[in-house]
Design a protein around this motif. Sequence first.
Motif, PDB file in Angstrom:
ATOM      1  N   ASP A  24       0.744  -1.249  -0.004  1.00 58.05           N
ATOM      2  CA  ASP A  24      -0.084   0.053  -0.066  1.00 58.05           C
ATOM      3  C   ASP A  24       0.802   1.236   0.014  1.00 58.05           C
ATOM      4  N   ARG A  25       1.966   1.083   0.858  1.00 58.57           N
ATOM      5  CA  ARG A  25       2.948   2.351   0.569  1.00 58.57           C
ATOM      6  C   ARG A  25       3.559   2.468  -0.679  1.00 58.57           C
ATOM      7  N   THR A  26       3.776   1.516  -1.302  1.00 60.20           N
ATOM      8  CA  THR A  26       4.248   1.456  -2.592  1.00 60.20           C
ATOM      9  C   THR A  26       3.187   2.200  -3.560  1.00 60.20           C
ATOM     10  N   ARG A  27       1.986   1.749  -3.523  1.00 64.67           N
ATOM     11  CA  ARG A  27       0.904   2.362  -4.391  1.00 64.67           C
ATOM     12  C   ARG A  27       0.794   3.727  -4.042  1.00 64.67           C
ATOM     13  N   ILE A  28       1.020   4.249  -3.095  1.00 66.44           N
ATOM     14  CA  ILE A  28       0.714   5.757  -2.366  1.00 66.44           C
ATOM     15  C   ILE A  28       1.965   6.425  -3.154  1.00 66.44           C
ATOM     16  N   ARG A  29       3.300   5.709  -2.958  1.00 63.10           N
ATOM     17  CA  ARG A  29       4.450   6.453  -3.357  1.00 63.10           C
ATOM     18  C   ARG A  29       4.376   6.704  -5.092  1.00 63.10           C
ATOM     19  N   ARG A  30       3.802   5.476  -5.610  1.00 61.34           N
ATOM     20  CA  ARG A  30       3.581   5.738  -7.304  1.00 61.34           C
ATOM     21  C   ARG A  30       2.688   6.757  -7.626  1.00 61.34           C
ATOM     22  N   LEU A  31       1.440   6.789  -6.957  1.00 65.43           N
ATOM     23  CA  LEU A  31       0.520   7.702  -7.253  1.00 65.43           C
ATOM     24  C   LEU A  31       0.379   8.922  -7.012  1.00 65.43           C
ATOM     25  N   ASP A  32       0.833   9.262  -5.502  1.00 62.05           N
ATOM     26  CA  ASP A  32       0.795  10.480  -5.032  1.00 62.05           C
ATOM     27  C   ASP A  32       1.856  11.238  -4.912  1.00 62.05           C
ATOM     28  N   ILE A  33       3.064  10.601  -5.211  1.00 62.56           N
ATOM     29  CA  ILE A  33       4.298  11.112  -4.922  1.00 62.56           C
ATOM     30  C   ILE A  33       5.322  11.248  -6.088  1.00 62.56           C
ATOM     31  N   GLY A  34       6.111  12.202  -6.255  1.00 57.90           N
ATOM     32  CA  GLY A  34       6.943  12.360  -7.413  1.00 57.90           C
ATOM     33  C   GLY A  34       8.415  12.777  -6.883  1.00 57.90           C
ATOM     34  N   PHE A  35       9.450  12.145  -7.166  1.00 56.24           N
ATOM     35  CA  PHE A  35      10.541  12.340  -6.787  1.00 56.24           C
ATOM     36  C   PHE A  35      11.605  13.036  -7.783  1.00 56.24           C
ATOM     37  N   VAL A  36      12.365  14.100  -7.288  1.00 53.17           N
ATOM     38  CA  VAL A  36      13.551  14.637  -8.002  1.00 53.17           C
ATOM     39  C   VAL A  36      14.822  14.609  -7.513  1.00 53.17           C
ATOM     40  N   TYR A  37      15.885  14.169  -8.049  1.00 55.81           N
ATOM     41  CA  TYR A  37      17.317  14.055  -7.345  1.00 55.81           C
ATOM     42  C   TYR A  37      18.047  15.026  -8.116  1.00 55.81           C
ATOM     43  N   GLN A  38      19.365  14.792  -7.377  1.00 53.66           N
ATOM     44  CA  GLN A  38      20.364  15.885  -7.972  1.00 53.66           C
ATOM     45  C   GLN A  38      20.622  15.387  -9.308  1.00 53.66           C
ATOM     46  N   PHE A  39      20.859  14.012  -9.339  1.00 54.24           N
ATOM     47  CA  PHE A  39      21.375  13.487 -10.895  1.00 54.24           C
ATOM     48  C   PHE A  39      19.938  13.062 -11.342  1.00 54.24           C
ATOM     49  N   HIS A  40      19.860  13.099 -12.599  1.00 53.97           N
ATOM     50  CA  HIS A  40      18.462  12.955 -13.335  1.00 53.97           C
ATOM     51  C   HIS A  40      17.976  11.687 -12.972  1.00 53.97           C
ATOM     52  N   HIS A  41      18.756  10.458 -13.244  1.00 52.00           N
ATOM     53  CA  HIS A  41      18.324   9.169 -13.019  1.00 52.00           C
ATOM     54  C   HIS A  41      17.437   8.712 -14.211  1.00 52.00           C
ATOM     55  N   LEU A  42      17.449   9.353 -15.458  1.00 54.77           N
ATOM     56  CA  LEU A  42      16.718   8.842 -16.575  1.00 54.77           C
ATOM     57  C   LEU A  42      17.388   7.696 -17.081  1.00 54.77           C
ATOM     58  N   LEU A  43      16.432   6.885 -17.859  1.00 53.28           N
ATOM     59  CA  LEU A  43      17.086   5.705 -18.335  1.00 53.28           C
ATOM     60  C   LEU A  43      17.644   6.212 -19.639  1.00 53.28           C
ATOM     61  N   PRO A  44      19.004   5.662 -19.586  1.00 51.05           N
ATOM     62  CA  PRO A  44      20.013   6.140 -20.682  1.00 51.05           C
ATOM     63  C   PRO A  44      19.719   5.696 -22.146  1.00 51.05           C
ATOM     64  N   GLU A  45      18.946   4.402 -22.196  1.00 54.68           N
ATOM     65  CA  GLU A  45      18.952   4.093 -23.425  1.00 54.68           C
ATOM     66  C   GLU A  45      17.540   4.450 -24.041  1.00 54.68           C
ATOM     67  N   PHE A  46      16.492   5.232 -23.203  1.00 49.38           N
ATOM     68  CA  PHE A  46      15.260   5.572 -23.711  1.00 49.38           C
ATOM     69  C   PHE A  46      15.368   7.276 -23.925  1.00 49.38           C
ATOM     70  N   THR A  47      14.444   7.232 -25.040  1.00 53.32           N
ATOM     71  CA  THR A  47      14.271   9.041 -25.263  1.00 53.32           C
ATOM     72  C   THR A  47      13.604   9.851 -24.146  1.00 53.32           C
ATOM     73  N   ALA A  48      13.687  10.837 -24.040  1.00 52.55           N
ATOM     74  CA  ALA A  48      12.789  11.705 -23.373  1.00 52.55           C
ATOM     75  C   ALA A  48      11.318  11.615 -23.365  1.00 52.55           C
ATOM     76  N   VAL A  49      10.608  11.092 -24.310  1.00 55.43           N
ATOM     77  CA  VAL A  49       9.292  10.878 -24.241  1.00 55.43           C
ATOM     78  C   VAL A  49       9.453   9.432 -23.700  1.00 55.43           C
ATOM     79  N   GLU A  50      10.015   8.294 -24.010  1.00 53.55           N
ATOM     80  CA  GLU A  50       9.632   7.155 -23.447  1.00 53.55           C
ATOM     81  C   GLU A  50       9.974   6.947 -22.037  1.00 53.55           C
ATOM     82  N   ASN A  51      10.949   8.148 -21.380  1.00 59.03           N
ATOM     83  CA  ASN A  51      11.204   8.191 -20.129  1.00 59.03           C
ATOM     84  C   ASN A  51      10.027   8.707 -19.278  1.00 59.03           C
ATOM     85  N   LEU A  52       9.030   9.262 -20.101  1.00 63.22           N
ATOM     86  CA  LEU A  52       7.844   9.792 -19.514  1.00 63.22           C
ATOM     87  C   LEU A  52       6.627   8.899 -19.672  1.00 63.22           C
TER      88      LEU A  52
END
Length: 234
Positions: A88-116
């Motif tokens: 249930d904590r994971t569900r709340i985290r996925r749906l209700d909380i967004g995280f931004v870190y100092q380093f972007h942590h985008l998936l390097p092999e995917f485009t910007a659109v795909e990362n979203l």
Amino acid sequence: MTDTAPTADRPPTLQLSGVQRAYREGEGRLDVLTGADLEIGAGELVALVAPSGAGKSTLLHIAGLLERPDEGEVYINGTACGSLRDADRTRIRRLDIGFVYQFHHLLPEFTAVENLVLPQMICGLGRKEAAVRAEQLLAYMRLKDRGDHRPAELSGGERQRVAIARAVVNAPRLVLADEPTGNLDPRTSAHVFDALAALVRATGLAALIATHNLELARRMDRRITLQEGRVVEI
Ligand SMILES: Nc1ncnc2c1ncn2[C@@H]1O[C@H](COP(=O)(O)OP(=O)(O)OP(=O)(O)O)[C@@H](O)[C@H]1O
């Protein structure tokens, strides 16, 4: 009282009550949070400014349900999260909380659109619908023509704007950011911050942003710090 202030029928988006957290340190223990209380309402942008080691990341991890406090309670939109099962904590985290870190942590092999698109599909949206929302958000972040770029083909500021877009792509109620502009030059920091602040204003998100950048902190609605493990308004 602002019109976004919590009321009896509208709880704060994030509330910490008496949060304590200690880590083991050799034979002894390190008390990092000793009774932290905090409320952040919808549409509020709050800066967390404190010296290195004061417990900012610990506070953000507990607020984001990534860690459990030793004592005290975390409420997200009025829901007490301490006694919830991990799923249930994971569900709340996925749906209700967004995280931004100092380093972007985008998936390097995917485009910007795909990362979203990916986080939306994880939450059950179809690919087409997810792609439409991804394109809209990228346009909002002034990255319309960068959608098919991979992270390595973007500037530092552009990557962080994609990371912010990804954090809010599932329309969370709360954004937690740990030094989101920490590795950017002052001008780029200001641009990235402007993009985040505009999103908060436009969507009524609540945001808690740890930063060492006092210039940005001054532009937020409130500033808090940690003193001996407690939250203090500056
Ligand atoms: N998992 C852990 N085990 C033991 N000690 C930890 C752990 N995580 C953090 N600490 C310690 O707790 C204290 C607070 O750490 P935290 O990362 O929350 O601080 P911070 O304010 O975010 O620091 P910075 O600005 O340097 O990122 C530090 O002294 C750190 O060494």
